[in-house]
Design a protein around this motif. Structure first.
Motif, PDB file in Angstrom:
ATOM      1  N   ASN A  39      54.694  80.637  40.031  1.00  0.00           N
ATOM      2  CA  ASN A  39      53.291  80.264  40.035  1.00  0.00           C
ATOM      3  C   ASN A  39      53.015  78.775  40.177  1.00  0.00           C
ATOM      4  O   ASN A  39      51.881  78.368  40.139  1.00  0.00           O
ATOM      5  N   ILE A  56      48.031  88.064  38.288  1.00  0.00           N
ATOM      6  CA  ILE A  56      48.721  86.795  38.506  1.00  0.00           C
ATOM      7  C   ILE A  56      48.386  85.876  37.337  1.00  0.00           C
ATOM      8  O   ILE A  56      47.216  85.580  37.078  1.00  0.00           O
ATOM      9  N   PHE A  59      48.120  80.255  39.506  1.00  0.00           N
ATOM     10  CA  PHE A  59      48.480  79.844  40.864  1.00  0.00           C
ATOM     11  C   PHE A  59      48.206  78.351  40.961  1.00  0.00           C
ATOM     12  O   PHE A  59      47.081  77.926  41.223  1.00  0.00           O
ATOM     13  N   THR A  70      47.596  84.100  53.788  1.00  0.00           N
ATOM     14  CA  THR A  70      47.644  84.074  52.321  1.00  0.00           C
ATOM     15  C   THR A  70      46.742  85.185  51.809  1.00  0.00           C
ATOM     16  O   THR A  70      45.546  85.207  52.110  1.00  0.00           O
ATOM     17  N   PHE A  72      45.546  87.319  48.356  1.00  0.00           N
ATOM     18  CA  PHE A  72      45.454  87.647  46.938  1.00  0.00           C
ATOM     19  C   PHE A  72      44.324  88.660  46.776  1.00  0.00           C
ATOM     20  O   PHE A  72      43.422  88.483  45.965  1.00  0.00           O
ATOM     21  N   LEU A  77      43.439  86.752  38.503  1.00  0.00           N
ATOM     22  CA  LEU A  77      44.108  85.484  38.244  1.00  0.00           C
ATOM     23  C   LEU A  77      43.745  85.044  36.832  1.00  0.00           C
ATOM     24  O   LEU A  77      42.634  84.579  36.579  1.00  0.00           O
ATOM     25  N   VAL A  81      43.136  79.059  39.100  1.00  0.00           N
ATOM     26  CA  VAL A  81      43.766  78.496  40.293  1.00  0.00           C
ATOM     27  C   VAL A  81      43.565  76.990  40.270  1.00  0.00           C
ATOM     28  O   VAL A  81      42.466  76.507  40.009  1.00  0.00           O
TER      29      VAL A  81
END
Length: 428
Positions: A39, A56, A59, A70, A72, A77, A81
């Motif tokens: 990550n 996740i 990131f 890319t 996701f 998340l 991010v």
């Protein structure tokens, strides 16, 4: 096998060691990270990233480059991010994802289309300094905190339709290559467009197509409006109405700049035939000028202008005002006629002396007194209130100075009403 165990091993080291090992591993194996939970990415060049319906943890990355796509899509998340100066050469897809913490995209380059549609940003989003070389899609996205697109560049269309912006939406210094789509998006508390560059777009941005339902429901105020900041903006490229928007200013914006913005906005509304918005913004401008001119006393003049003729937009109120002012003058004269007749009495116009008038009004039976006084005072009031000229030599101001002042005051009030009435007739 080694790659799958790498994250667990890296977590045992210090932050700096994690960074070095991550860089070495990624550089050596040129992995796509398609199945990895790594990550933190630094200075890395990757073929692609692909996650779908995954959780996740985070990131994070610095100067990351991704040559391919890319993805996701439909991910959660957890820790947010935080990407600084990344370059996405392929398509970027964060659609239908949940950003549980702040999404921080600092100065990235999206060289192909990017998709954030139907995603939810719980803790705000920072897209400042982003370069969107192709289409950017945020349609249906929900921003539950502030979102910042300051200094971003939208080379092609950005879709913000049906998005929800409950707090502050900022585009300070942003540049639009095409007209952004705000259709049916929910307006935020504040929409900041200071220094926005609209020179490349060829038609209007219709902010009127945005909605207030969410804002008014959240505040509980059915008249709540979005505060829009338009310092150094080309007003000829935007369309806003008075029903949904009010102008906002930074504390540093001086009086002249505020007046200038209102004047540009009013002219724009006039050009588009938006009469109700012309009226609304013009009234706000007049209030601003009265506050500047009168300071503490401004509320009195504002209320007077509103009552008198609604700042010039309801001239028919003049007729109502004349009737009220005349009735008030009549009542004053009727109650104190015994004294007013001694102060000023136009004998020539009324056809009798003040002495005869007083006899008719006070030395008869009660019914006759009231009847005579009503008729005489009615004509007496009309002669003073609607008279263009008074015979000042007949005013006994030495013996009755205060009563004389009241007579002159009613006379002046009448002149003012007549002047406005003449103007109203000429306008029609």
């Amino acid at each position: 096998m080694f790659l799958n165990q790498a994250p667990a091993i890296i977590n045992k080291f210090s932050y700096k060691m994690r960074l070095i090992i991550t860089y070495i591993l990624l550089f050596s194996f040129e992995t796509t990270l398609a199945q990895s939970d790594m990550n933190f990415l630094y200075g890395t060049k990757l073929d692609s990233l692909s996650y779908e319906k995954r959780r996740i943890e985070s990131f994070f990355g610095l100067k990351l480059t991704i040559d391919g796509n890319t993805k996701f899509r439909s991910c959660t998340l957890v820790q947010g991010v935080d990407l600084e100066s990344p370059t996405f050469k392929g398509k970027v897809d964060f659609s239908n994802s949940l950003f549980l913490q702040k999404a921080d995209f600092q100065k990235p380059e999206f060289l192909k289309s990017s998709y954030f549609n139907n995603s939810v940003f719980y803790k705000g989003a920072n897209f400042s300094g982003v370069i969107f070389s192709k289409t950017a899609n945020f349609s249906g996205a929900q921003f539950l905190d502030n979102v910042d697109f300051s200094d971003s560049e939208f080379s092609e269309i950005v879709y913000l339709n049906n998005a929800i912006f409950p707090q502050k939406l900022t585009f300070n210094g942003a540049r639009f290559g095409e007209v952004p789509n705000f259709d049916f998006a929910q307006l935020p508390d504040s929409l900041i467009l200071n220094n926005v560059n609209l020179s490349s777009i060829k038609s209007n941005i219709f902010f009127n197509n945005m909605e207030l339902d969410s804002l008014r429901k959240r505040t509980g105020n059915l008249n709540q409006k979005c505060t829009i900041f338009l310092h150094h903006v080309d007003f000829s490229k935007i369309v806003i109405n008075f029903e949904k928007f009010k102008l906002g200013f930074n504390e540093s914006t001086n009086y002249e700049d505020r007046v200038s913005q209102y004047q540009q906005l009013i002219k724009r509304c006039q050009d588009l035939g938006m009469e109700s918005s012309v009226e609304g913004f013009s009234i706000v401008l007049q209030k601003l000028k009265l506050q500047q001119a009168w300071g503490t006393f401004a509320p009195f003049f504002i209320k007077f202008q509103y009552y008198w003729w609604n700042f010039g937009f309801k001239r028919s109120l003049i007729l109502r005002n004349i009737i009220f002012a005349f009735l008030i003058s009549f009542i004053i004269f009727f109650i104190g006629f015994k004294k007013f007749a001694l102060v000023y009495f136009p004998v020539d116009q009324l056809g009798l002396t003040s002495k005869d008038a007083l006899i008719l009004c006070y030395n008869r039976s009660l019914i006759n007194q009231i009847n005579n006084r009503f008729k005489i005072v009615l004509f007496y009031t009309a002669l003073i209130f609607f008279g263009w000229k008074m015979d000042h030599s007949k005013v006994n101001y030495r013996a009755y100075p205060w009563t004389s002042i009241l007579v002159y005051l009613i006379y002046v009030v009448g002149l003012i009403h007549i002047a406005y009435l003449v103007g109203f007739v000429i306008d029609h």
